[in-house]
Write a protein that holds these residues in place. Structure first.
Motif, PDB file in Angstrom:
ATOM      1  N   VAL A 104       0.750  -1.271   0.040  1.00 41.73           N
ATOM      2  CA  VAL A 104       0.035   0.001   0.215  1.00 41.73           C
ATOM      3  C   VAL A 104       1.004   1.282   0.027  1.00 41.73           C
ATOM      4  CG1 VAL A 104      -1.804   1.330   1.162  1.00 41.73           C
ATOM      5  CG2 VAL A 104      -1.937  -1.117   1.151  1.00 41.73           C
ATOM      6  N   THR A 105       1.793   1.444   1.003  1.00 39.26           N
ATOM      7  CA  THR A 105       2.551   2.416   1.050  1.00 39.26           C
ATOM      8  C   THR A 105       4.023   2.513  -0.032  1.00 39.26           C
ATOM      9  OG1 THR A 105       3.968   1.398   3.019  1.00 39.26           O
ATOM     10  CG2 THR A 105       2.067   2.869   3.324  1.00 39.26           C
ATOM     11  N   LYS A 106       4.001   1.195  -0.634  1.00 37.90           N
ATOM     12  CA  LYS A 106       5.402   1.058  -1.410  1.00 37.90           C
ATOM     13  C   LYS A 106       6.466   1.220  -0.586  1.00 37.90           C
ATOM     14  CE  LYS A 106       3.104   0.010  -5.291  1.00 37.90           C
ATOM     15  NZ  LYS A 106       3.320  -1.180  -6.065  1.00 37.90           N
ATOM     16  N   GLN A 107       6.540   0.891   0.658  1.00 37.75           N
ATOM     17  CA  GLN A 107       7.822   1.116   1.569  1.00 37.75           C
ATOM     18  C   GLN A 107       8.293  -0.234   1.632  1.00 37.75           C
ATOM     19  OE1 GLN A 107       8.366   4.042   4.916  1.00 37.75           O
ATOM     20  NE2 GLN A 107       8.431   2.130   5.973  1.00 37.75           N
ATOM     21  N   ALA A 108       9.740  -0.343   1.537  1.00 34.34           N
ATOM     22  CA  ALA A 108      10.397  -1.751   1.966  1.00 34.34           C
ATOM     23  C   ALA A 108      11.490  -1.257   3.048  1.00 34.34           C
ATOM     24  CB  ALA A 108      11.335  -2.109   0.765  1.00 34.34           C
ATOM     25  N   ASN A 109      11.445  -2.328   3.996  1.00 34.37           N
ATOM     26  CA  ASN A 109      12.533  -2.163   5.243  1.00 34.37           C
ATOM     27  C   ASN A 109      13.088  -3.447   4.992  1.00 34.37           C
ATOM     28  OD1 ASN A 109       9.606  -0.830   6.392  1.00 34.37           O
ATOM     29  ND2 ASN A 109      11.340   0.472   6.971  1.00 34.37           N
ATOM     30  N   LEU A 110      14.357  -3.421   5.644  1.00 36.98           N
ATOM     31  CA  LEU A 110      15.378  -4.431   5.822  1.00 36.98           C
ATOM     32  C   LEU A 110      15.987  -4.407   7.077  1.00 36.98           C
ATOM     33  CD1 LEU A 110      17.006  -6.334   3.931  1.00 36.98           C
ATOM     34  CD2 LEU A 110      18.668  -4.372   3.646  1.00 36.98           C
ATOM     35  N   PHE A 111      15.798  -5.722   7.669  1.00 34.64           N
ATOM     36  CA  PHE A 111      16.295  -6.124   8.854  1.00 34.64           C
ATOM     37  C   PHE A 111      17.556  -7.315   8.782  1.00 34.64           C
ATOM     38  CE2 PHE A 111      11.866  -5.020   9.376  1.00 34.64           C
ATOM     39  CZ  PHE A 111      11.868  -3.975  10.458  1.00 34.64           C
ATOM     40  N   SER A 112      18.565  -6.641   9.414  1.00 37.47           N
ATOM     41  CA  SER A 112      19.679  -7.753   9.653  1.00 37.47           C
ATOM     42  C   SER A 112      19.184  -8.388  10.943  1.00 37.47           C
ATOM     43  CB  SER A 112      21.083  -7.140   9.534  1.00 37.47           C
ATOM     44  OG  SER A 112      21.149  -6.368   8.558  1.00 37.47           O
ATOM     45  N   ILE A 113      19.214  -9.856  10.860  1.00 38.94           N
ATOM     46  CA  ILE A 113      19.131 -10.767  12.179  1.00 38.94           C
ATOM     47  C   ILE A 113      20.856 -11.149  12.604  1.00 38.94           C
ATOM     48  CG2 ILE A 113      17.885 -12.736  13.150  1.00 38.94           C
ATOM     49  CD1 ILE A 113      16.127 -10.510  11.860  1.00 38.94           C
ATOM     50  N   ARG A 225      29.593  -4.932  10.643  1.00 42.26           N
ATOM     51  CA  ARG A 225      29.489  -5.748   9.232  1.00 42.26           C
ATOM     52  C   ARG A 225      27.978  -5.675   8.651  1.00 42.26           C
ATOM     53  NH1 ARG A 225      30.469 -12.111   8.893  1.00 42.26           N
ATOM     54  NH2 ARG A 225      28.882 -12.366  10.146  1.00 42.26           N
ATOM     55  N   THR A 226      27.063  -5.886   9.648  1.00 41.76           N
ATOM     56  CA  THR A 226      25.495  -5.707   9.128  1.00 41.76           C
ATOM     57  C   THR A 226      25.265  -4.116   8.411  1.00 41.76           C
ATOM     58  OG1 THR A 226      24.604  -5.294  11.028  1.00 41.76           O
ATOM     59  CG2 THR A 226      24.932  -7.402  10.679  1.00 41.76           C
ATOM     60  N   GLU A 227      25.895  -3.277   9.068  1.00 43.87           N
ATOM     61  CA  GLU A 227      25.537  -1.982   8.599  1.00 43.87           C
ATOM     62  C   GLU A 227      26.028  -1.762   7.178  1.00 43.87           C
ATOM     63  OE1 GLU A 227      27.217   0.987  11.288  1.00 43.87           O
ATOM     64  OE2 GLU A 227      25.503   0.613  12.962  1.00 43.87           O
ATOM     65  N   ALA A 285      17.266  -2.021   9.994  1.00 41.79           N
ATOM     66  CA  ALA A 285      17.698  -1.805  11.130  1.00 41.79           C
ATOM     67  C   ALA A 285      18.403  -3.224  11.504  1.00 41.79           C
ATOM     68  CB  ALA A 285      16.613  -1.673  12.163  1.00 41.79           C
ATOM     69  N   GLN A 286      18.948  -3.342  12.705  1.00 36.71           N
ATOM     70  CA  GLN A 286      19.639  -4.638  13.166  1.00 36.71           C
ATOM     71  C   GLN A 286      18.598  -5.143  14.350  1.00 36.71           C
ATOM     72  OE1 GLN A 286      23.597  -4.982  15.125  1.00 36.71           O
ATOM     73  NE2 GLN A 286      22.498  -5.132  16.855  1.00 36.71           N
ATOM     74  N   ILE A 287      18.529  -6.508  14.206  1.00 40.71           N
ATOM     75  CA  ILE A 287      17.814  -7.429  15.196  1.00 40.71           C
ATOM     76  C   ILE A 287      18.510  -8.491  15.736  1.00 40.71           C
ATOM     77  CG2 ILE A 287      15.574  -8.813  15.483  1.00 40.71           C
ATOM     78  CD1 ILE A 287      14.800  -5.872  14.796  1.00 40.71           C
ATOM     79  N   ASN A 314       7.625  -4.339  19.237  1.00 39.27           N
ATOM     80  CA  ASN A 314       7.308  -3.179  19.113  1.00 39.27           C
ATOM     81  C   ASN A 314       8.597  -2.286  18.614  1.00 39.27           C
ATOM     82  OD1 ASN A 314       5.048  -3.370  20.799  1.00 39.27           O
ATOM     83  ND2 ASN A 314       6.272  -3.121  22.964  1.00 39.27           N
ATOM     84  N   TYR A 315       9.514  -2.630  18.513  1.00 43.95           N
ATOM     85  CA  TYR A 315      10.616  -1.921  17.801  1.00 43.95           C
ATOM     86  C   TYR A 315      10.792  -2.026  16.204  1.00 43.95           C
ATOM     87  CZ  TYR A 315      15.286  -0.872  15.728  1.00 43.95           C
ATOM     88  OH  TYR A 315      16.319  -0.250  15.100  1.00 43.95           O
ATOM     89  N   VAL A 316      10.174  -3.279  15.776  1.00 38.98           N
ATOM     90  CA  VAL A 316      10.060  -3.690  14.453  1.00 38.98           C
ATOM     91  C   VAL A 316       8.694  -3.012  13.917  1.00 38.98           C
ATOM     92  CG1 VAL A 316       9.429  -5.304  12.813  1.00 38.98           C
ATOM     93  CG2 VAL A 316      10.879  -5.917  14.259  1.00 38.98           C
ATOM     94  N   GLN A 317       7.675  -2.827  14.669  1.00 40.85           N
ATOM     95  CA  GLN A 317       6.807  -1.851  14.096  1.00 40.85           C
ATOM     96  C   GLN A 317       6.965  -0.576  13.930  1.00 40.85           C
ATOM     97  OE1 GLN A 317       3.802  -3.108  12.870  1.00 40.85           O
ATOM     98  NE2 GLN A 317       4.767  -5.306  13.060  1.00 40.85           N
TER      99      GLN A 317
END
Length: 344
Positions: A104-113, A225-227, A285-287, A314-317
């Motif tokens: 809907v918003t056409k936004q992509a987010n990327l999380f490094s685990i 490294r994840t950054e 973000a990093q998780i 909550n942080y992910v949201q």
């Protein structure tokens, strides 16, 4: 206020950021559907006998959520060293990321685990998060990371060292600034994967790009490294959108196909491709996030724990929630905005 000592640098064997592969799928499926690439895309979905990470029927079967095309879609991106699948060793997910896309918003987010995160693994108690794939293949890895992040993960994409190199070479390399000299001796495979890079702006071919994203010998180790991975990935994403690479999409897809495994069908890829049109990158973000991390000892080994799953969810949201554009007046009163900035 919590205080925390600086994370200790730990030995690591392998790294791969496979998120760039999903960008190939999105652009390829959307732009070249019906132009002779259906067979190339279909070859990404491997039969069990050909799969590197789903070789046997798991002891515990987990359900994978369906994606209808309208709700948020989450894709687990797994990078590993395929050499670990040879002989008696099991392949573990060395690099894990989640690409989360809102149609809907056409936004992509990327999380490094972070791979040493100690967490719940359904049916197996607790363990390092990167062992889930060894215990139950990609589905259990999806379930485990989904439980940690609070995101329903519908798809996975896996690749290894050689797939990463093949992709970068297929797009003609990437012009990139290496921020410092990087040097490391890797004695495995007769030093095939040694790292030896000089600082400065340069063209990174597949081999040099792999060296760059594998390097972790910083004061902050995996954290830095994840950054570095995320920044490099965004540059690759821009390269993928060039006219030349779009024209050569079938060649690019065929070159990386032997190194990719996914549960996506061609129909899924088409839906993702349509979703990916006009996509914009949001925050990455990093998780687990640094503020919620704590180091603990399990069986004589140091692993990473976290305050609570609720904190992570909550942080992910917060990360995936679109941020208001500071250049836009929320009242819509453009005349007032213009007058307030006028020098007359």
């Amino acid at each position: 206020m919590r205080t925390r000592s600086k994370p200790k640098q730990k030995k690591s064997k392998w790294l791969l950021s496979s998120v760039i592969i999903i960008l190939v799928l999105i652009i390829g499926a959307a732009v070249y559907w019906g132009a002779g690439i259906a067979s190339s895309l279909d070859s990404f979905n491997k039969d069990k006998g050909d799969s590197i990470i789903n070789k046997e029927d798991p002891d515990i079967v987990v359900d994978i959520p369906n994606w209808e095309g309208k709700e948020r879609v989450n894709i687990l991106l797994l990078g590993a060293d395929a050499r670990e699948a040879q002989g008696m060793e099991e392949t573990r997910s060395d690099s894990m990321m989640v690409a989360s896309i809102d149609p809907v918003t056409k936004q992509a987010n990327l999380f490094s685990i972070l791979r040493d995160t100690w967490t719940d693994i359904e049916g197996y108690g607790q363990g390092r998060i990167n062992t889930a794939i060894t215990l139950g293949g990609a589905p259990l890895a999806m379930k485990t990371i989904g439980d940690l992040t609070g995101l329903e993960i519908q798809y996975y994409v896996y690749t290894d060292f050689e797939g990463f190199k093949a992709l970068v070479d297929a797009i003609g390399g990437v012009n990139y600034t290496v921020e410092k000299d990087m040097k490391y001796k890797d004695n495995a495979d007769k030093n095939r994967y040694d790292i030896d890079l000089k600082a400065g702006y340069q063209l990174l071919d597949g081999d040099k790009a792999l060296q760059y994203v594998r390097f972790r010998h910083d004061a902050m180790s995996d954290y830095t490294r994840t950054e570095r991975q995320r920044a490099f990935i965004m540059t690759v994403a821009k390269e993928m959108q060039s006219t030349w690479n779009i024209i050569n999409m079938k060649k690019i897809l065929d070159s990386v196909s032997p190194y990719i495994d996914t549960n996506m069908t061609v129909t899924d890829m088409l839906k993702l491709g349509q979703t990916g049109l006009g996509i914009k990158m949001g925050d990455s973000a990093q998780i687990p996030p640094f503020d919620y991390l704590r180091e603990i000892n399990k069986g004589g080994a140091e692993v990473l724990s976290y305050t609570s799953k609720d904190d992570i969810h909550n942080y992910v949201q917060e990360v995936v929630t679109p941020k208001p554009d500071p250049t836009i007046d929320p009242s819509g009163d453009t005349e007032a905005t213009n007058s307030s900035t006028s020098t007359e």
